[in-house]
Scaffold this motif. Structure first.
Motif, mmCIF file in Angstrom:
data_model
loop_
_atom_site.group_PDB
_atom_site.id
_atom_site.type_symbol
_atom_site.label_atom_id
_atom_site.label_comp_id
_atom_site.label_asym_id
_atom_site.label_seq_id
_atom_site.Cartn_x
_atom_site.Cartn_y
_atom_site.Cartn_z
ATOM 1 N N GLY A 1 -2.341 -3.020 -7.716
ATOM 2 C CA GLY A 1 -1.547 -1.804 -7.617
ATOM 3 C C GLY A 1 -1.615 -1.004 -8.904
ATOM 4 O O GLY A 1 -2.015 -1.510 -9.962
ATOM 5 N N ASN A 2 -1.211 0.248 -8.844
ATOM 6 C CA ASN A 2 -1.176 1.133 -10.001
ATOM 7 C C ASN A 2 0.267 1.414 -10.375
ATOM 8 O O ASN A 2 1.045 1.922 -9.554
ATOM 9 C CB ASN A 2 -1.883 2.449 -9.688
ATOM 10 C CG ASN A 2 -3.338 2.257 -9.312
ATOM 11 O OD1 ASN A 2 -4.067 1.530 -9.978
ATOM 12 N ND2 ASN A 2 -3.773 2.903 -8.239
ATOM 13 N N ASN B 1 3.864 -6.027 -5.259
ATOM 14 C CA ASN B 1 3.252 -4.720 -5.077
ATOM 15 C C ASN B 1 1.788 -4.915 -4.731
ATOM 16 O O ASN B 1 0.955 -5.166 -5.606
ATOM 17 C CB ASN B 1 3.402 -3.876 -6.348
ATOM 18 C CG ASN B 1 2.906 -2.460 -6.181
ATOM 19 O OD1 ASN B 1 3.231 -1.796 -5.208
ATOM 20 N ND2 ASN B 1 2.115 -1.993 -7.141
ATOM 21 N N ALA B 2 1.440 -4.829 -3.452
ATOM 22 C CA ALA B 2 0.089 -5.087 -2.979
ATOM 23 C C ALA B 2 -0.649 -3.765 -2.788
ATOM 24 O O ALA B 2 -0.457 -3.082 -1.781
ATOM 25 C CB ALA B 2 0.127 -5.871 -1.673
ATOM 26 N N SER B 3 -1.453 -3.391 -3.766
ATOM 27 C CA SER B 3 -2.253 -2.165 -3.715
ATOM 28 C C SER B 3 -1.395 -0.912 -3.569
ATOM 29 O O SER B 3 -1.858 0.102 -3.048
ATOM 30 C CB SER B 3 -3.274 -2.236 -2.564
ATOM 31 O OG SER B 3 -4.133 -3.345 -2.733
ATOM 32 N N GLY B 4 -0.168 -0.964 -4.009
ATOM 33 C CA GLY B 4 0.712 0.192 -3.948
ATOM 34 C C GLY B 4 0.733 0.948 -5.256
ATOM 35 O O GLY B 4 0.324 0.446 -6.307
ATOM 36 N N GLY C 1 0.777 -1.216 0.000
ATOM 37 C CA GLY C 1 0.000 0.000 0.000
ATOM 38 C C GLY C 1 0.813 1.273 0.000
ATOM 39 O O GLY C 1 0.257 2.360 0.211
ATOM 40 N N GLY C 2 2.095 1.198 -0.242
ATOM 41 C CA GLY C 2 2.933 2.388 -0.234
ATOM 42 C C GLY C 2 2.993 3.068 -1.592
ATOM 43 O O GLY C 2 2.463 2.588 -2.590
ATOM 44 N N VAL C 3 3.679 4.221 -1.623
ATOM 45 C CA VAL C 3 3.828 5.014 -2.837
ATOM 46 C C VAL C 3 5.313 5.107 -3.170
ATOM 47 O O VAL C 3 6.117 5.565 -2.349
ATOM 48 C CB VAL C 3 3.239 6.422 -2.657
ATOM 49 C CG1 VAL C 3 3.463 7.257 -3.914
ATOM 50 C CG2 VAL C 3 1.746 6.340 -2.337
ATOM 51 N N VAL C 4 5.674 4.676 -4.382
ATOM 52 C CA VAL C 4 7.069 4.706 -4.842
ATOM 53 C C VAL C 4 7.143 5.620 -6.058
ATOM 54 O O VAL C 4 6.455 5.386 -7.059
ATOM 55 C CB VAL C 4 7.572 3.293 -5.203
ATOM 56 C CG1 VAL C 4 9.012 3.341 -5.691
ATOM 57 C CG2 VAL C 4 7.437 2.360 -4.003
ATOM 58 N N THR C 5 7.970 6.651 -5.977
ATOM 59 C CA THR C 5 8.036 7.652 -7.031
ATOM 60 C C THR C 5 9.489 7.976 -7.375
ATOM 61 O O THR C 5 10.325 8.124 -6.486
ATOM 62 C CB THR C 5 7.337 8.954 -6.584
ATOM 63 O OG1 THR C 5 6.008 8.661 -6.152
ATOM 64 C CG2 THR C 5 7.297 9.960 -7.713
ATOM 65 N N GLY C 6 9.783 8.055 -8.671
ATOM 66 C CA GLY C 6 11.094 8.511 -9.123
ATOM 67 C C GLY C 6 12.244 7.696 -8.585
ATOM 68 O O GLY C 6 13.298 8.242 -8.269
ATOM 69 N N SER C 7 12.095 6.387 -8.500
ATOM 70 C CA SER C 7 13.121 5.540 -7.884
ATOM 71 C C SER C 7 13.523 4.417 -8.829
ATOM 72 O O SER C 7 12.783 4.074 -9.755
ATOM 73 C CB SER C 7 12.605 4.976 -6.558
ATOM 74 O OG SER C 7 12.309 6.031 -5.653
ATOM 75 N N HIS C 8 14.698 3.823 -8.573
ATOM 76 C CA HIS C 8 15.134 2.774 -9.485
ATOM 77 C C HIS C 8 16.076 1.783 -8.804
ATOM 78 O O HIS C 8 16.614 2.041 -7.729
ATOM 79 C CB HIS C 8 15.803 3.366 -10.720
ATOM 80 C CG HIS C 8 17.164 3.940 -10.487
ATOM 81 N ND1 HIS C 8 17.369 5.231 -10.038
ATOM 82 C CD2 HIS C 8 18.407 3.412 -10.623
ATOM 83 C CE1 HIS C 8 18.666 5.466 -9.934
ATOM 84 N NE2 HIS C 8 19.326 4.367 -10.278
#
Length: 595
Positions: free
Chosen positions: A346-347, A315-318, A289-296
Motif C-alpha cells: 500500500g501507499n 492495508n492491502a494495496s490501499g 485496495g481502497g482510498v482513505v483520505t483526511g481521516s483519523h
C-alpha cells in the motif's frame, strides 16, 4: 425481473432463511389490498410519487412503508417507536425490504427522529429499520436509543445465521444515505454488523454518523460492517466496538471479492476497539485496495491476533493520505503499528501515529510490517515495545518496501532487532531521520541496511533547527515548522481537524469521555468530556496502584463539551488512569506520561 433472475445476479449468494416468508407476506398484502387501489388513506397524505410522497407521522405508518417498497415517503413528525419492544412476540419491528423485495424508493426523514426502535431477530439476514435497499435514497433521518439485538452463539463464535445488520440499514446496494444517524446500540452474534449500515455495496454514505456501542463477529464496524466498493464521506462513529476478525471503529472492512476497493474521505472514529481475531483497526480493520483520505481515529485498539493498527489493521494495496491515529495500540500477536499493523504493497503518505504501541514481532510506531509498500512524508512519536523487529517508525521494512522523507521520535524497546527508526530493513530507505535522544537505542536500524537513515538529537530535529538539518523535507508545501517536531501542513489548515472540532462542539446526546490528547504527553495533556444534561462531575487521576494523584473537576457542569488539563510535571513517568463520574455515568481511560 423475476425472483430467480434477482437471485442469479446478487453479489452475495447467501439467501435469507426468512426471505420467502417475507416476500409471500408482502405480496399477499398487496394482492389483498389490490395493486391499483389507493393507499393514501393509510398515511397522512400524499400519493407516493416523488413530487408528492406519502406522509409518515405514526409508528403504524412507519411499519406500513414495508408494504410499498417502490414508493416515496417523507416523515412529518417525530415517532415514538418504544412500543416495538412488544411487537411480534418480542421480535420487534419488521425491517423494511429484504433481498427478494428490496426498498427502492426514497425516504426523507425531514429532520425528524424515530425514538426507541427495537429489533430482536437472531439468525435473520438484512436487519435494521431498512433491511435491504437497492438504488434507494435515505436522508435526514435520526434513530435515537434504537436497539438491534440478537444472540445466536458464544462470543468467539463465527455465526453464519445472522448477517447484514445495521442500526439504520442492513444491506445497501447502490443506494445513498445522507445526513442520517443512529445513537443506539447494535449487539448481535453475526457478520457484517454496523452501527448505521451492515453492508454498503457500491452505496454512498455522506454526512452521517453512529454513536452507539457495536458488538458482532466478523466484519464489525462502528458505522459500517463492510464497505464493498462504496463511498463514505464526512461521516463518523463514536461508540466502542467489539468483534472478532475485521473489526474497527468506523468500518470493519473495505473491499471484498464481490466489490474491491472503496473510498473513505474526511471521516473519523473515536471509540475504543477490541477484537478477538486478526485485523483490528481504530478506523478500518482491512483496507482492500481502497482510498482513505483526511481521516483519523482517536480510540484505543486492543487485538488478540495479528495485524492491529491505530488507524488500519491491514492495508492491502490501499492508499492512505493525510490521515492519523492517536490512540494506544495493544496487540498480543504480530504486525502491530501506531497507524497500520500490516501494510502490504500500500501507499501511505502525509500521515502520522502518536499512540503507545505494544506487541510481539514486527512492531512499529507507524507501521508494524511494511511489506513492499511505500511510506512517504510521515512520522511517528509514540512509545513502542515488542519482542523481535521493533522500530520507532516501522518494525520491519521488507520485500522492496520504500520509506522516504519521514522521521520517528518515540522511545523504543525490545529484545531482538530493535532500532530507533526500524527493527529490520530489507528494503530502501532515503532521507529519513530518528531522534537519538528519545530513547536508549544506539542505532537507527536493528538489522539490515542503515543507509538513508540519519540520527539527530532532539535539538536538531525540533524547532527551526529542523529546517537546516532535514533539507529534503518540503517545508513550503508539505511540512510545517513548529516549536517541537515538524508537523504536516494539513494538521493546521486541512479539513480533518476543522471537521472534528465542528462535530465535537455539537450539543452532545450522551455522556462521552475522550482519550486525552496528546498521548503520550509531557508534561501536560487535555481531557475532553461531554454531558447531555447538567450534572455533578468529578474527574480524577490515579496511578496504577490506585492512589489518587489529582482531581481535575469536582462540581456542577452544564450540558455540553468541557475541557480539563492534567499537568504531571511533579510526577514520575508512567501510566495513569483517569476516571469520570457524572450522575450515574462512570468511565475510565488510560494515559501515558513520558518525560
Amino acid at each position: 425481473m423475476n425472483s430467480q433472475e434477482w437471485y442469479m445476479r446478487k453479489p452475495i449468494s447467501n439467501i435469507s432463511p426468512t426471505a420467502v416468508i417475507r416476500a409471500l407476506t408482502v405480496t399477499g398484502m398487496m394482492v389483498f389490498m389490490g395493486l391499483f387501489a389507493s393507499v393514501s388513506a393509510q398515511f397522512e397524505g400524499g400519493n407516493g410519487e416523488m413530487e408528492d410522497p406519502f406522509q409518515v407521522a405514526t409508528l403504524e405508518q412507519l411499519q406500513e412503508v414495508a408494504g410499498h417498497p417502490d414508493q416515496h415517503f417523507i416523515q412529518i413528525a417525530d415517532i415514538d417507536a418504544s412500543a416495538t419492544a412488544e411487537w411480534n412476540d418480542g421480535a420487534g419491528f419488521e425491517p423494511i425490504g429484504d433481498d427478494t423485495i428490496p426498498f427502492t424508493g426514497n425516504y426523507n426523514g425531514n429532520g425528524y427522529e424515530i425514538d426507541g426502535l427495537y429489533i430482536n431477530r437472531p439468525g435473520e439476514y438484512y436487519t435494521g429499520l431498512f433491511g435491504y435497499i437497492k438504488d434507494a435514497s435515505i436522508s435526514n433521518i435520526g434513530l435515537i436509543e434504537n436497539a438491534i439485538v440478537g444472540q445466536t452463539g458464544g462470543a468467539d463464535t463465527v455465526s453464519v445465521e445472522g448477517q447484514y445488520i445495521g442500526g439504520l440499514i442492513g444491506y445497501n446496494e447502490g443506494g445513498t444515505v445522507t445526513d442520517s444517524y443512529a445513537t443506539g446500540n447494535v449487539s448481535v452474534e453475526g457478520q457484517y454488523v454496523g452501527g448505521l449500515v451492515g453492508y454498503n455495496y457500491y452505496g454512498n454514505v455522506t454526512g452521517s454518523h453512529a454513536t452507539g456501542e457495536v458488538s458482532g463477529n466478523w466484519f464489525t464496524g462502528g458505522l459500517i460492517g463492510e464497505n464493498g466498493g462504496g463511498t463514505v464521506i464526512d461521516s463518523y462513529a463514536t461508540g466502542d466496538v467489539n468483534g472478532s476478525w475485521f473489526t474497527a471503529g468506523l468500518i470493519g472492512s473495505i473491499g471484498s471479492e464481490f466489490a474491491p476497493g472503496g473510498t473513505v474521505t474526511d471521516s473519523y472514529a473515536t471509540g475504543d476497539v477490541s477484537g478477538t481475531g486478526n485485523t483490528i483497526g481504530g478506523l478500518i480493520g482491512r483496507n482492500g485496495g481502497g482510498v482513505v483520505t483526511g481521516s483519523h481515529a482517536k480510540g484505543n485498539v486492543i487485538g488478540t491476533g495479528n495485524n492491529a493498527g491505530g488507524l488500519i489493521g491491514w492495508n492491502a494495496s490501499g492508499d492512505v493520505t493525510g490521515s492519523h491515529a492517536e490512540g494506544n495500540v495493544i496487540g498480543t500477536g504480530d504486525n502491530v503499528g501506531g497507524l497500520i499493523g500490516w501494510n502490504a504493497y500500500g501507499n501511505v503518505t502525509e500521515s502520522f501515529g502518536i499512540g503507545v504501541v505494544n506487541g510481539r514481532n514486527r512492531i512499529g510506531g507507524f507501521i508494524g510490517d511494511n511489506l513492499g509498500g511505500l511510506i512517504q512524508d510521515s512520522y511517528a512519536l509514540g512509545t513502542v515495545d515488542g519482542d523481535e523487529e521493533v522500530g520507532g517508525l516501522v518494525g520491519a521494512n521488507r520485500n522492496d518496501g520504500e520509506i522516504t522523507i519521514s522521521f520517528s521520535a518515540g522511545t523504543v524497546s525490545g529484545n531482538t532487532d530493535v532500532g530507533g527508526f526500524a527493527g529490520y530493513n530489507g528494503g530502501t530507505i532515503e532521507n529519513c531521520y530518528w531522534d537519538t535522544n528519545s530513547g536508549e537505542q544506539e542505532q537507527g536500524i536493528g538489522r539490515g541496511s542503515s543507509e538513508g537513515v540519519i540520527g539527530l538529537s532532539t535539538d536538531q530535529i525540533t524547532g527551526t533547527s529542523a529546517h537546516g538539518n532535514m533539507e529534503e523535507f518540503d517545508f513550503e508545501e508539505i511540512w510545517l515548522l513548529t516549536e517541537g517536531y515538524p508537523a504536516l501542513h494539513w494538521e493546521d489548515v486541512e479539513s480533518i481537524k476543522v471537521f472534528a472540532e465542528k462535530h465535537e462542539y455539537d450539543q452532545p446526546e450522551q455522556f462521552i469521555l475522550h482519550q486525552n490528547s496528546p498521548n503520550p504527553f509531557n508534561p501536560s495533556t487535555r481531557i475532553r468530556f461531554a454531558i447531555p444534561e447538567q450534572a455533578h462531575v468529578k474527574l480524577s487521576v490515579y496511578n496504577l496502584i490506585g492512589q489518587q494523584v489529582a482531581t481535575l473537576v469536582n462540581g456542577i457542569r452544564s450540558a455540553g463539551w468541557h475541557d480539563a488539563t492534567f499537568d504531571a510535571s511533579a510526577l514520575s513517568s508512567g501510566v495513569f488512569i483517569y476516571r469520570i463520574k457524572a450522575g450515574e455515568y462512570v468511565e475510565t481511560r488510560q494515559m501515558m506520561f513520558v518525560k
